[in-house]
Enzyme design. Structure first.
Site, PDB file in Angstrom:
ATOM      1  N   ASP A 148      -2.406  37.421  -9.888  1.00 34.01           N
ATOM      2  CA  ASP A 148      -1.530  36.288  -9.607  1.00 34.01           C
ATOM      3  C   ASP A 148      -0.254  36.512 -10.424  1.00 34.01           C
ATOM      4  O   ASP A 148      -0.266  36.367 -11.649  1.00 34.01           O
ATOM      5  CB  ASP A 148      -2.223  34.988 -10.027  1.00 34.01           C
ATOM      6  CG  ASP A 148      -1.321  33.767  -9.874  1.00 34.01           C
ATOM      7  OD1 ASP A 148      -0.171  33.907  -9.420  1.00 34.01           O
ATOM      8  OD2 ASP A 148      -1.789  32.653 -10.205  1.00 34.01           O
ATOM      9  N   LYS A 194       9.395  30.555  -8.262  1.00 29.27           N
ATOM     10  CA  LYS A 194       9.890  30.766  -9.622  1.00 29.27           C
ATOM     11  C   LYS A 194      10.976  31.843  -9.619  1.00 29.27           C
ATOM     12  O   LYS A 194      12.139  31.555  -9.904  1.00 29.27           O
ATOM     13  CB  LYS A 194       8.746  31.148 -10.573  1.00 29.27           C
ATOM     14  CG  LYS A 194       7.839  29.948 -10.920  1.00 29.27           C
ATOM     15  CD  LYS A 194       6.514  30.058 -10.223  1.00 29.27           C
ATOM     16  CE  LYS A 194       5.385  29.229 -10.759  1.00 29.27           C
ATOM     17  NZ  LYS A 194       5.521  27.825 -10.991  1.00 29.27           N
ATOM     18  N   TRP A 198      -4.279  28.409 -14.660  1.00 30.69           N
ATOM     19  CA  TRP A 198      -4.263  28.972 -13.302  1.00 30.69           C
ATOM     20  C   TRP A 198      -5.428  29.923 -13.079  1.00 30.69           C
ATOM     21  O   TRP A 198      -6.000  29.973 -11.989  1.00 30.69           O
ATOM     22  CB  TRP A 198      -2.906  29.615 -13.005  1.00 30.69           C
ATOM     23  CG  TRP A 198      -1.815  28.604 -13.161  1.00 30.69           C
ATOM     24  CD1 TRP A 198      -0.844  28.577 -14.109  1.00 30.69           C
ATOM     25  CD2 TRP A 198      -1.623  27.423 -12.361  1.00 30.69           C
ATOM     26  NE1 TRP A 198      -0.054  27.467 -13.957  1.00 30.69           N
ATOM     27  CE2 TRP A 198      -0.499  26.740 -12.897  1.00 30.69           C
ATOM     28  CE3 TRP A 198      -2.276  26.870 -11.253  1.00 30.69           C
ATOM     29  CZ2 TRP A 198      -0.023  25.531 -12.360  1.00 30.69           C
ATOM     30  CZ3 TRP A 198      -1.800  25.677 -10.717  1.00 30.69           C
ATOM     31  CH2 TRP A 198      -0.700  25.027 -11.269  1.00 30.69           C
TER      32      TRP A 198
HETATM   33  C1  LIG Z   1       0.706  31.447 -12.411  1.00 36.77           C
HETATM   34  C2  LIG Z   1       0.605  30.386 -11.372  1.00 36.77           C
HETATM   35  N1  LIG Z   1      -0.333  30.492 -10.427  1.00 36.77           N
HETATM   36  C3  LIG Z   1      -0.470  29.567  -9.458  1.00 36.77           C
HETATM   37  C4  LIG Z   1       0.323  28.452  -9.409  1.00 36.77           C
HETATM   38  C5  LIG Z   1       0.132  27.433  -8.324  1.00 36.77           C
HETATM   39  O1  LIG Z   1       1.149  27.598  -7.372  1.00 36.77           O
HETATM   40  P1  LIG Z   1       1.312  26.646  -6.109  1.00 36.77           P
HETATM   41  O2  LIG Z   1       1.793  25.351  -6.615  1.00 36.77           O
HETATM   42  O3  LIG Z   1       2.333  27.379  -5.292  1.00 36.77           O
HETATM   43  O4  LIG Z   1       0.009  26.558  -5.432  1.00 36.77           O
HETATM   44  C6  LIG Z   1       1.334  28.303 -10.370  1.00 36.77           C
HETATM   45  C7  LIG Z   1       2.219  27.124 -10.327  1.00 36.77           C
HETATM   46  O5  LIG Z   1       3.016  26.879 -11.188  1.00 36.77           O
HETATM   47  C8  LIG Z   1       1.472  29.286 -11.373  1.00 36.77           C
HETATM   48  O6  LIG Z   1       2.415  29.175 -12.308  1.00 36.77           O
HETATM   49 MG   LIG Z   2      -1.380  28.901 -17.530  1.00 32.75          MG
END
Ligand SMILES: Cc1ncc(COP(=O)(O)O)c(C=O)c1O
Ligand SMILES: [Mg+2]
Ligand SMILES: Cc1ncc(COP(=O)(O)O)c(C=O)c1O
Ligand SMILES: [Mg+2]
Ligand SMILES: [Mg+2]
Ligand SMILES: [Mg+2]
Lengths: 362, 362
Positions: B173, B197, B101
């Site tokens: 994030d 989540k 991510w």
């Molecule tokens: C830490 C983290 N950031 C970003 C995301 C991406 O999220 P989205 O699918 O809502 O764009 C996720 C998805 O699992 C995640 O776990």
């Molecule tokens: Mg990761």
């Protein structure tokens, strides 16, 4: 007891679609969890996702040249995302100006390219009471696309014949009238609609895009903003709003069950005709500003002789079990939204109320 | 019968929050309609919206210097929207790279400015098994901000001490660990989290932003993409995902009812400690790649001696009433997500299963 809901959006949803959601809210098809607790990459959600796309494709008769996408951010994000994908600082797009939403779309396009006004029906009061005639359109054949608003939710106007823009791709904001009747999708390069009027809850935007048009999209913008990213990943590049898509599926499945868009069109015309007839029976009392050719079958606007009467109308209709009749804050007066979940009987109740209201207060 | 749900997101939600939604799905507080059929400008929805903000503010102890916003597009859209607001082609942002991510956030920032790597724990296999130590950070004091991922959903690592980045604004994030325990919000310029989540369904992103940081945001980008637009309009500039926000409200209200974040932290530590103890009892069989100091209390990852055993583990745990244990498609193995809706008892069931699985298959 459920009320009669004339809200402009978010709007009432068909009861069977909601009942289905309620009945399986804790336990989706024996899976031991709610559909909103399922992974967006699992087979249970996948079946819902595919069914929503298949139903929309069937109902609208979407040809193979086009693809259905699910986006987020409301129709307002599309105002920016379309020019981000399809304009450069040097290129222009043509706008057909028919109300507040066209103006907002025009304003956001300025950040990416050169929006140009190809037609406008704005009047001296800065209001709109009709859509342009074909002979008023001045489309630039070099425009990257022409943007139109098929139904003007606030001013209560609607295009009853889609404009001919030659070879220029036509992009339409159909937020407030998608699925009100069958349309010829092949005429459009891109259709978008926030779901919260005719299709589902807020938080999900339906896009139907021509693959050929999409292929012209810029590749030098973030992945998450490219239509092609959604297309390549079947709208599963990142987590989609799964429960909102599930609710759209329920509504689309209900539409299919009652007979599809021909049936909805028949009902919608009956509803609009009943209501406009009531207005026209008392033209001194119910004052509809919209020119007859441009009257919307989705949002019917009118004013009473005084603001005090507008308020009394809203208050008394509420006592009679009807809500959502207050006009948009920028327009005032009365607005009746007649989206697909509103029944012909609901409109009959309103029309009786209107006739009675004139009799006692007129 | 509801199963034990270890999904990584969308994830299980607390049963009382879902039951409340089911019970009033057709009729919200005697209003004659569902909350999702209410106007986002009406008093019924407004009360829900305000309550969600108030609950989040209270639970996290958000100071007056910060504001809660509701956005759409998933956390993935934030990867692009943050640099769009806070970078120019000439300015840079520093990234602490700890997983998939972080990498995606880094990649999207390239379209707006100069992202720079200020620390990374990537190893020769292009994987991550820990977060950086403070002495590994090389933060550029001129960076517009530092971006970090507080919990790495795929690799199962988590920051247990937030980094010190001096005077540079810290952006985090927190998609997969917001609300797992109390945090000091004042240390962050911007926190964002996809709700799916720990907080609600997919389709809604929670943002907590420092007003001072927000004021530095660019004004030459479309209105719909500016954080300041959401702030000035209390996240009602356009139609928010009302039902998703309502569900978050239900979850936040449940959190408040069980004792707030100190109680959740106690449960979450108990859950993680139980599970890591089971792994550590059989280190030859349950192979956790993550270094102990970086182990996540939200996503616990491990592998069995063979892929065939991984598969058998997933299949047999399913028969025992547990789902969601398959690792992320990019990582393989097993992943157990222990978000707030997972109970200590749920983890006890899993741990017994694990002990038994080693006994019979180890
Ligand atoms: C830490 C983290 N950031 C970003 C995301 C991406 O999220 P989205 O699918 O809502 O764009 C996720 C998805 O699992 C995640 O776990
Ligand atoms: Mg990761
Ligand atoms: C025709 C039209 N376009 C766009 C919008 C804006 O939609 P959203 O609030 O989903 O951004 C609306 C909202 O009512 C609308 O009626
Ligand atoms: Mg309008
Ligand atoms: Mg309204
Ligand atoms: Mg999964």
């Amino acid at each position: 007891m459920r009320v009669i809901n004339f809200n402009a959006g978010p709007a009432g949803l068909p009861l069977p679609a909601l009942e289905r959601a309620r009945d399986e809210l804790l336990e989706f098809q024996g899976s031991g969890m709610s559909i909103m607790e399922h992974s967006h990459r699992g087979k249970e959600y996948d079946a819902v996702h595919e069914e929503a796309i298949a139903l929309l494709t069937k109902l609208l008769g979407i040809p193979d040249t086009h693809q259905v996408l699910f986006l987020q951010g409301g129709a307002s994000q599309q105002f920016a995302q379309i020019p981000m994908n399809f304009l450069t600082p040097e290129t222009s797009a043509d706008f057909l100006m028919t109300g507040v939403w066209s103006e907002k779309a025009f304003d956001e396009a300025k950040y990416y390219g050169k929006p140009r006004i190809a037609a406008t029906t704005v009047n001296a009061d800065k209001r709109y009471t009709r859509v342009p005639r074909q002979d008023e359109l001045k489309v630039d054949p070099r425009a990257a696309y022409v943007h139109m608003t098929s139904n003007n939710t606030i001013y209560g106007t609607q295009w009853h014949t889609f404009p001919d823009v030659g070879a220029v791709p036509l992009v339409a904001d159909m937020s407030s009238d998608l699925l009100w009747k069958p349309i010829d999708v092949s005429r459009f390069a891109l259709i978008y609609a926030g779901a919260q009027k005719n299709v589902g809850p807020s938080g999900i935007v339906l896009v139907v895009v021509a693959k050929e048009f999409m292929a012209r999209g810029r590749q030098d913008i973030p992945k998450i903003f490219r239509y092609s990213t959604y297309a390549e990943n079947n709208s599963l590049y990142n987590t989609p709003p799964t429960f909102a898509i599930y609710l759209c599926r329920n509504v689309l499945s209900w539409i299919q069950g009652v007979g599809g868009l021909p049936q909805l069109e028949a009902w919608n015309r009956q509803k609009g005709d009943l209501l406009y007839a009531a207005i026209d029976r008392h033209p001194e009392f119910y004052r509809g500003p919209v020119e007859k050719d441009s009257r919307s079958y989705m949002n019917v606007v009118f004013r009473l002789p005084t603001e005090a009467l507008d308020e009394a109308f809203v208050a008394e209709s509420k006592k009679a079990g009807m809500v959502g009749l207050k006009g948009h804050r920028s327009a005032g007066g009365i607005r009746v939204s007649l989206y697909n979940a509103v029944t012909v009987d609901n409109v009959r109740v309103l029309v009786s109320f209107m006739d009675e209201f004139v009799r006692t207060r007129g």
